[in-house]
Structure formats: C-alpha cells, structure tokens
Write a protein that holds these residues in place. Structure first.
Motif, short mmCIF file in Angstrom:
data_model
loop_
_atom_site.label_atom_id
_atom_site.label_comp_id
_atom_site.label_asym_id
_atom_site.label_seq_id
_atom_site.Cartn_x
_atom_site.Cartn_y
_atom_site.Cartn_z
N LYS A 195 0.83 -1.17 -0.05
CA LYS A 195 0.03 -0.47 -0.20
C LYS A 195 0.45 1.63 -0.22
O LYS A 195 0.67 2.10 -0.84
CB LYS A 195 -0.92 0.07 1.22
CG LYS A 195 -1.95 1.20 0.75
CD LYS A 195 -3.06 0.88 2.25
CE LYS A 195 -3.86 2.62 2.64
NZ LYS A 195 -3.72 3.53 3.12
N ARG A 196 1.99 1.18 0.44
CA ARG A 196 2.71 2.37 0.61
C ARG A 196 3.85 2.48 -0.66
O ARG A 196 3.10 3.87 -0.77
CB ARG A 196 3.89 2.12 2.19
CG ARG A 196 4.59 3.63 2.19
CD ARG A 196 5.44 3.75 3.41
NE ARG A 196 6.92 4.58 3.38
CZ ARG A 196 7.76 4.18 4.28
NH1 ARG A 196 7.56 4.36 4.90
NH2 ARG A 196 8.65 5.93 3.54
N VAL A 197 4.07 1.29 -0.91
CA VAL A 197 4.57 1.83 -2.46
C VAL A 197 3.92 2.27 -3.60
O VAL A 197 4.09 2.14 -3.96
CB VAL A 197 5.26 -0.26 -3.19
CG1 VAL A 197 5.79 0.63 -4.43
CG2 VAL A 197 6.59 -0.01 -2.20
N ASN A 198 2.50 1.79 -3.83
CA ASN A 198 1.57 1.79 -4.15
C ASN A 198 1.29 3.82 -4.37
O ASN A 198 0.60 3.94 -5.06
CB ASN A 198 -0.08 1.31 -4.45
CG ASN A 198 1.21 -0.29 -5.01
OD1 ASN A 198 1.43 -0.27 -5.93
ND2 ASN A 198 -0.28 -1.19 -4.56
N GLU A 199 0.67 3.60 -3.13
CA GLU A 199 0.76 5.43 -3.05
C GLU A 199 1.79 6.42 -3.08
O GLU A 199 1.49 7.32 -2.76
CB GLU A 199 -0.41 5.58 -1.74
CG GLU A 199 -1.46 4.92 -1.80
CD GLU A 199 -2.01 4.35 -0.71
OE1 GLU A 199 -1.66 4.72 0.62
OE2 GLU A 199 -3.82 3.94 -0.43
N ALA A 200 3.08 5.82 -2.75
CA ALA A 200 3.71 6.84 -2.94
C ALA A 200 4.60 7.17 -3.81
O ALA A 200 3.74 7.54 -4.81
CB ALA A 200 4.97 6.08 -2.58
N VAL A 201 4.07 9.27 -3.25
CA VAL A 201 4.25 10.55 -4.58
C VAL A 201 5.98 10.64 -4.86
O VAL A 201 5.74 10.71 -5.84
CB VAL A 201 3.87 11.91 -4.00
CG1 VAL A 201 3.76 12.77 -5.08
CG2 VAL A 201 2.52 11.33 -3.46
N GLU A 202 6.46 10.53 -3.74
CA GLU A 202 7.92 10.36 -4.20
C GLU A 202 8.26 9.57 -3.84
O GLU A 202 7.78 8.68 -2.99
CB GLU A 202 8.38 11.42 -2.84
CG GLU A 202 7.79 13.08 -2.76
CD GLU A 202 8.71 13.72 -4.63
OE1 GLU A 202 9.60 13.64 -4.95
OE2 GLU A 202 7.61 14.81 -4.86
N PRO A 203 9.89 8.78 -4.20
CA PRO A 203 10.24 7.73 -4.40
C PRO A 203 10.38 7.61 -2.71
O PRO A 203 11.27 8.31 -1.85
CB PRO A 203 12.28 8.12 -4.61
CG PRO A 203 11.71 9.20 -5.82
CD PRO A 203 10.81 9.77 -5.30
#
Length: 250
Positions: A195-203
């Motif tokens: 979920k965090r990876v998919n929603e991350a705006v910045e790398p």
C-alpha cells in the motif's frame, strides 16, 4: 523383602530424586520460549570460548560443516537448510544461474560467525547474491554456546537492477514462513508495505524499512525478535532484503 534389598531400593530412590531435582534446577536457555521458537534455537554445554581464528577459503559446505562440528562442537539449525532451499527456488531464472558458493568461519573469543554467500550471475555478470550469517555466542557464566542470531541478506548487485523474478512480496512471504512468523503478521505486513509503495508520491529512500516484524511488544525472555526489512538507495531503488532472527534476552 531382605535388608539388603531394602537398602538397595532406598539408594535407587535417592539417586532418582537427586537426578530429578538436578533436572529441575538446571537452567534451560529457551525453556520459556514456545515450541515453535525452540525449533529455531540451538544451545549446548561448552567449557571455553571459541578462540581467535579465520577460515575464509573453505571450499565446500561439507568442509565448513566439519569444521563447525569437529573443532567448535556446533550444530547447524534446520533454518539454514530451509533458507538454502528458498534462495535457490526464489532467485535463479532461465538466464540467471547460481555460481559457486563461498563459505567462511570467523571466531573472536566469545563470538563465532559462519557465513555462506550464494552468488547468482547472468553470464559472467553478478546480478544478485544472498548472504546467510549464523552468529554463535559463548556465555562464560552459564558455560554454554548458543545461536544468537540468524541473518539473511539478499543484495541486488546491479545499480539499476531488481530481483530476477521481480517477486519481492512473494520472497518476503516465504522468508516469513521459514521464520515461523504468524501468517496474519506476514499478510498484514506485506499488505501495508504494498500500500505504501503504491501510494508513494515521492521515491522511497529509507535505508531500512521494516515490512514484517514482531518487535512491538516483544517478550525478550520468551521469544526471538523476527524482522524482515527492505533497504532502498537514495534513488528509490530496492537494494537489499534483510531478514533476522535474534535473541534479545535482557
């Protein structure tokens, strides 16, 4: 019953009682741990430390095992074999093949490290390598050797590389199963990470990002710390998967 038989019977009973009491008072390092965690542990009596020595050019696993068994009286946990199978199932592909494994043993007084490196190549170029470290310790007070930690590092060698099968979530799940983490903990941790990876705006650039862990509320004298983390570089590329089982006894 004759007098002699009565005396012999009393002696036998006394011996049994002494043995029983000795067994009850003998400290067992992991007696408070669950059966599951006990299966990941190892300990044995030992009268002295490991000394100082380096064996960095062991040619085969058999040679390494013989050294650990004969010189240091140490045993290899089943987790090591489970990890070896996992590494050889989850990493190689049709184009990326396993290279020659490397084995080493380093002893430093009260600590001893057994390291195995599993390299994987695309032709002659190193793509990924897995490192398995078994860290033993010696307790002077308790006169025993024990397996303090078991650490796995799966490192991506290429700067812009990724796991050969692009199977990070599956790899984490399988590592968790081998570590005997609860299924709910594994599923919840992986779902949160995805979920965090998919929603991350910045790398994501964290150099140590825990994904699955039992560290919260850990009962240090009753269970091992078990944690799986992902390591990123400053460009947001996954560089390593890290998995640890370790004793955190107070």
């Amino acid at each position: 019953m004759s007098k002699n038989k009565k005396i012999i019977g009393m002696i036998v009973c006394s011996c049994v009682l002494i043995i029983a009491l000795a067994g009850c008072t003998k400290p067992e390092r992991y007696e408070q741990f669950s059966k599951t965690d006990q299966s990941l542990s190892w300990t044995n009596k030992r009268e002295r430390s490991f000394g100082d020595s380096d064996y960095s050019n062991l040619k085969t696993e058999d040679e390494a095992f013989a050294l650990l068994k004969d010189k240091y009286q140490l045993s290899i946990p089943t987790y090591y074999e489970d990890t070896k199978k996992l590494v050889n199932q989850m990493i190689p592909t049709k184009n990326i093949k396993a290279g020659k494994n490397k084995y080493s043993v380093f002893a430093r007084n009260k600590t001893l490290e057994f390291k195995t490196v599993y390299p994987f190549y695309k032709e002659k170029e190193l793509e990924v390598f897995a490192e398995v470290n078994l860290n033993y310790a010696y307790s002077i007070d308790q006169k025993q050797a024990y397996l303090q930690s078991q650490i796995i590092k799966i490192t991506i060698s290429k700067v812009k590389g990724k796991l050969p099968k692009d199977n990070l979530s599956e790899l984490i799940q399988e590592l968790g199963k081998n570590m005997k983490l609860p299924e709910k903990t594994i599923v919840s941790g992986v779902a949160g990470y995805e979920k965090r990876v998919n929603e991350a705006v910045e790398p994501i650039t964290e150099d140590y990002l825990p994904v699955v862990s039992n560290s919260s509320g850990l009962k240090k004298n009753e269970e091992f710390l078990k944690e799986i983390a992902v390591v990123y570089d400053q460009e947001g590329t996954v560089r390593e998967v890290y998995a640890e089982i370790s004793e955190q006894r107070e």
